[in-house]
Write an enzyme that holds these catalytic residues in place. Structure first.
Site, PDB file in Angstrom:
ATOM      1  N   VAL A  65    -104.401 -21.524  51.956  1.00  0.00           N
ATOM      2  CA  VAL A  65    -105.513 -21.700  52.899  1.00  0.00           C
ATOM      3  C   VAL A  65    -105.061 -21.814  54.357  1.00  0.00           C
ATOM      4  O   VAL A  65    -105.888 -21.782  55.271  1.00  0.00           O
ATOM      5  CB  VAL A  65    -106.438 -22.887  52.506  1.00  0.00           C
ATOM      6  N   ASN A  91    -109.345 -30.212  50.897  1.00  0.00           N
ATOM      7  CA  ASN A  91    -108.452 -31.260  50.408  1.00  0.00           C
ATOM      8  C   ASN A  91    -106.974 -30.875  50.499  1.00  0.00           C
ATOM      9  O   ASN A  91    -106.115 -31.746  50.509  1.00  0.00           O
ATOM     10  CB  ASN A  91    -108.844 -31.580  48.949  1.00  0.00           C
ATOM     11  N   SER A 143    -107.206 -38.774  56.498  1.00  0.00           N
ATOM     12  CA  SER A 143    -106.257 -39.824  56.054  1.00  0.00           C
ATOM     13  C   SER A 143    -106.309 -41.016  56.994  1.00  0.00           C
ATOM     14  O   SER A 143    -106.592 -40.863  58.193  1.00  0.00           O
ATOM     15  CB  SER A 143    -104.840 -39.253  56.053  1.00  0.00           C
ATOM     16  N   TYR A 156     -98.474 -34.967  60.899  1.00  0.00           N
ATOM     17  CA  TYR A 156     -99.513 -35.259  59.900  1.00  0.00           C
ATOM     18  C   TYR A 156    -100.683 -36.001  60.543  1.00  0.00           C
ATOM     19  O   TYR A 156    -101.856 -35.682  60.310  1.00  0.00           O
ATOM     20  CB  TYR A 156     -98.877 -36.088  58.780  1.00  0.00           C
ATOM     21  N   LYS A 160    -104.617 -34.828  60.811  1.00  0.00           N
ATOM     22  CA  LYS A 160    -105.691 -35.577  60.157  1.00  0.00           C
ATOM     23  C   LYS A 160    -106.703 -36.107  61.167  1.00  0.00           C
ATOM     24  O   LYS A 160    -107.906 -36.172  60.879  1.00  0.00           O
ATOM     25  CB  LYS A 160    -105.096 -36.708  59.306  1.00  0.00           C
TER      26      LYS A 160
END
Ligand code: NAP
Length: 246
Positions: A65, A91, A143, A156, A160
């Site tokens: 994706v 997800n 997250s 990360y 998020k």
């Protein structure tokens, strides 16, 4: 029990961890589920088998994706096969943890591409279908690290946090068409992702969680079902974190 009978659901990264539990839970409620995976064909097929054995309908589809064409194919194939797409659960996600001084450009880009650009790729491919249907649910699995930050997780955390801003802005644009967009922020959930954290650090993390344990994948799935069932909740960030961030 909430019914999702007749609904078509796509779960990106549905082959393992949180995504596989979400896929099984939505299937139990009567939805047809497309289980997207990138590398874990065997695991994705096992999830499909488990769903079919208990009378549900599922289908595994390989797509990276992070790549726009793969995401388009995932959405188009689903639409052609089932005629509609009701719920998209973004997800799929990865970590490449490294302190910022040691983080390579490649590790930065990889995480932004898989975690954030993927959300653009899938959502832009599905949005017209949902707007025309005057019905849609987009649920982004963000997250706690996007809210609170995380040591060694600039890439990360940025990805998020980006999902949360994306969620709120798109929710404004689509609300009047019956398309809701929400984020879920899991805390620390028992999966292969948290399995990569050294035991000593994990013990320190658990000590700081008011509930004194990691979360379970079905506890995230319950939040997904709740948002899937609501017509009037949009642009929100739902925390599933044992109270570690309020
Ligand atoms: P996981 O067990 O590592 O599973 C990740 C899933 O994402 C796998 O199904 C994997 O499929 C898929 N994936 C990875 N790269 C992909 C790509 N390029 N295209 C399509 N699929 C891809 O992770 P998890 O712990 O269940 O996490 C699921 C989501 O929750 C992630 O977005 C994660 O950031 C978020 N989250 C997790 C926690 C936690 O504590 N576990 C906490 C907060 C947020 P393949 O195996 O086929 O590659």
């Amino acid at each position: 029990m909430l019914s999702l009978k007749g609904k078509v659901v796509i779960v990106t990264g549905g082959s393992r961890g949180i995504g596989s539990t979400i896929a099984k839970e939505v299937a139990k409620r009567g939805a047809t589920v497309v289980i997207n995976y990138n590398t874990s064909l065997n695991l994705a097929e096992k999830v499909v088998e488990e769903i079919e054995e208990s009378g549900g309908k599922a289908f595994a589809y390989k797509a990276n994706v992070a790549l726009s064409n793969d995401a388009k194919n995932l959405i188009e194939t689903t639409k052609n096969k089932f005629g509609r797409i009701d719920i998209l659960i973004n997800n799929a996600g990865i970590t490449r943890d490294r302190t910022f001084r040691n983080l390579s450009e490649e590790e930065w880009n990889e995480v932004i591409n898989v975690n954030l650009n993927s959300v653009y790729n899938t959502t832009s491919a599905v949005i017209n279908t949902m707007l025309e249907q005057k019905y849609g649910r987009i649920i982004n699995i963000s997250s706690i690290i996007g809210q609170a930050g995380g040591f060694g997780q600039t890439n990360y955390s940025a990805s998020k946090a980006g999902m949360i801003g994306f969620t709120k802005s798109l929710a404004l644009e689509t609300a009047k068409y019956g398309v809701t967009v929400n984020s879920i922020c899991p805390g620390y959930i028992e999966t292969e992702m948290t399995g990569q954290i050294p035991d000593k650090i994990l013990d320190q993390i658990v000590a700081k969680i008011p509930m004194k344990r990691l979360g379970k994948t079905n506890e995230v799935a319950e939040a997904v079902l709740f948002l899937a069932n609501s017509d009037y909740i949009t642009g929100q960030t739902l925390n599933v974190n044992g109270g570690v961030y309020m």
